[in-house]
Design a protein around this motif. Structure first.
Motif, PDB file in Angstrom:
ATOM      1  N   ASP A   7      49.813  44.891  45.238  1.00 31.25           N
ATOM      2  CA  ASP A   7      49.424  43.487  45.346  1.00 31.25           C
ATOM      3  C   ASP A   7      48.038  43.281  45.948  1.00 31.25           C
ATOM      4  OD1 ASP A   7      50.199  44.353  47.869  1.00 31.25           O
ATOM      5  OD2 ASP A   7      51.045  42.415  48.418  1.00 31.25           O
ATOM      6  N   LYS A   8      47.376  44.351  46.377  1.00 29.57           N
ATOM      7  CA  LYS A   8      46.027  44.230  46.928  1.00 29.57           C
ATOM      8  C   LYS A   8      45.006  44.218  45.794  1.00 29.57           C
ATOM      9  CE  LYS A   8      44.738  46.317  50.598  1.00 29.57           C
ATOM     10  NZ  LYS A   8      44.369  47.352  51.555  1.00 29.57           N
ATOM     11  N   PRO A   9      43.971  43.393  45.915  1.00 34.45           N
ATOM     12  CA  PRO A   9      42.933  43.393  44.875  1.00 34.45           C
ATOM     13  C   PRO A   9      42.139  44.698  44.896  1.00 34.45           C
ATOM     14  CG  PRO A   9      42.325  41.930  46.666  1.00 34.45           C
ATOM     15  CD  PRO A   9      43.722  42.400  46.942  1.00 34.45           C
ATOM     16  N   PHE A  14      36.884  42.688  44.407  1.00 37.46           N
ATOM     17  CA  PHE A  14      36.132  42.446  45.639  1.00 37.46           C
ATOM     18  C   PHE A  14      34.641  42.250  45.330  1.00 37.46           C
ATOM     19  CE2 PHE A  14      33.504  44.163  49.063  1.00 37.46           C
ATOM     20  CZ  PHE A  14      33.838  43.276  50.072  1.00 37.46           C
ATOM     21  N   LEU A  15      34.098  43.093  44.473  1.00 39.29           N
ATOM     22  CA  LEU A  15      32.681  42.951  44.101  1.00 39.29           C
ATOM     23  C   LEU A  15      32.439  41.653  43.346  1.00 39.29           C
ATOM     24  CD1 LEU A  15      31.867  46.627  43.068  1.00 39.29           C
ATOM     25  CD2 LEU A  15      31.167  45.420  45.141  1.00 39.29           C
ATOM     26  N   LEU A  55      39.338  31.378  45.227  1.00 37.49           N
ATOM     27  CA  LEU A  55      39.908  30.947  43.954  1.00 37.49           C
ATOM     28  C   LEU A  55      39.782  32.058  42.910  1.00 37.49           C
ATOM     29  CD1 LEU A  55      41.075  28.539  42.276  1.00 37.49           C
ATOM     30  CD2 LEU A  55      38.724  28.067  41.650  1.00 37.49           C
ATOM     31  N   VAL A  56      38.644  32.730  42.901  1.00 37.92           N
ATOM     32  CA  VAL A  56      38.457  33.865  41.978  1.00 37.92           C
ATOM     33  C   VAL A  56      39.458  34.963  42.324  1.00 37.92           C
ATOM     34  CG1 VAL A  56      36.858  35.715  41.364  1.00 37.92           C
ATOM     35  CG2 VAL A  56      36.050  33.359  41.475  1.00 37.92           C
ATOM     36  N   ARG A  57      39.708  35.179  43.597  1.00 37.85           N
ATOM     37  CA  ARG A  57      40.672  36.208  44.019  1.00 37.85           C
ATOM     38  C   ARG A  57      42.066  35.884  43.517  1.00 37.85           C
ATOM     39  NH1 ARG A  57      42.508  37.541  50.150  1.00 37.85           N
ATOM     40  NH2 ARG A  57      43.921  39.230  49.630  1.00 37.85           N
ATOM     41  N   GLN A  58      42.486  34.624  43.667  1.00 39.62           N
ATOM     42  CA  GLN A  58      43.815  34.227  43.211  1.00 39.62           C
ATOM     43  C   GLN A  58      43.951  34.359  41.695  1.00 39.62           C
ATOM     44  OE1 GLN A  58      44.431  30.318  44.765  1.00 39.62           O
ATOM     45  NE2 GLN A  58      45.094  31.064  46.754  1.00 39.62           N
ATOM     46  N   ARG A  59      42.936  33.981  40.976  1.00 37.42           N
ATOM     47  CA  ARG A  59      42.984  34.102  39.516  1.00 37.42           C
ATOM     48  C   ARG A  59      43.008  35.576  39.099  1.00 37.42           C
ATOM     49  NH1 ARG A  59      39.855  30.071  35.976  1.00 37.42           N
ATOM     50  NH2 ARG A  59      41.680  30.546  34.747  1.00 37.42           N
ATOM     51  N   GLY A  60      42.343  36.425  39.870  1.00 31.43           N
ATOM     52  CA  GLY A  60      42.370  37.854  39.587  1.00 31.43           C
ATOM     53  C   GLY A  60      43.738  38.457  39.832  1.00 31.43           C
TER      54      GLY A  60
END
Length: 64
Positions: A7-9, A14-15, A55-60
């Motif tokens: 579950d970790k990106p 991250f980049l 927001l980008v993290r959640q979509r990823g």
């Protein structure tokens, strides 16, 4: 040693989040406002850009 959590990106996300944050922040600060902004507006801009990066993290995460 702890096993990798699914579950970790990943480092790619991250980049991407880092690029979105810095592009948004510096693009707005210097591109739109010319670098001359009041302190409170600068703080609000940082908060908005961090929100955009999250927001980008959640979509990823949803894409995985």
């Amino acid at each position: 040693m702890e096993p990798l959590r699914k579950d970790k990106p990943g480092p790619g996300l991250f980049l991407l989040m880092t690029a979105v944050y810095f592009a948004s922040y510096f693009g707005l600060k210097y591109g739109v406002y010319g670098g001359d902004m009041p302190v409170l507006l600068n703080i609000l801009l940082i908060a908005a850009c961090l929100g955009l990066a999250l927001l980008v993290r959640q979509r990823g995460r949803k894409a995985n």
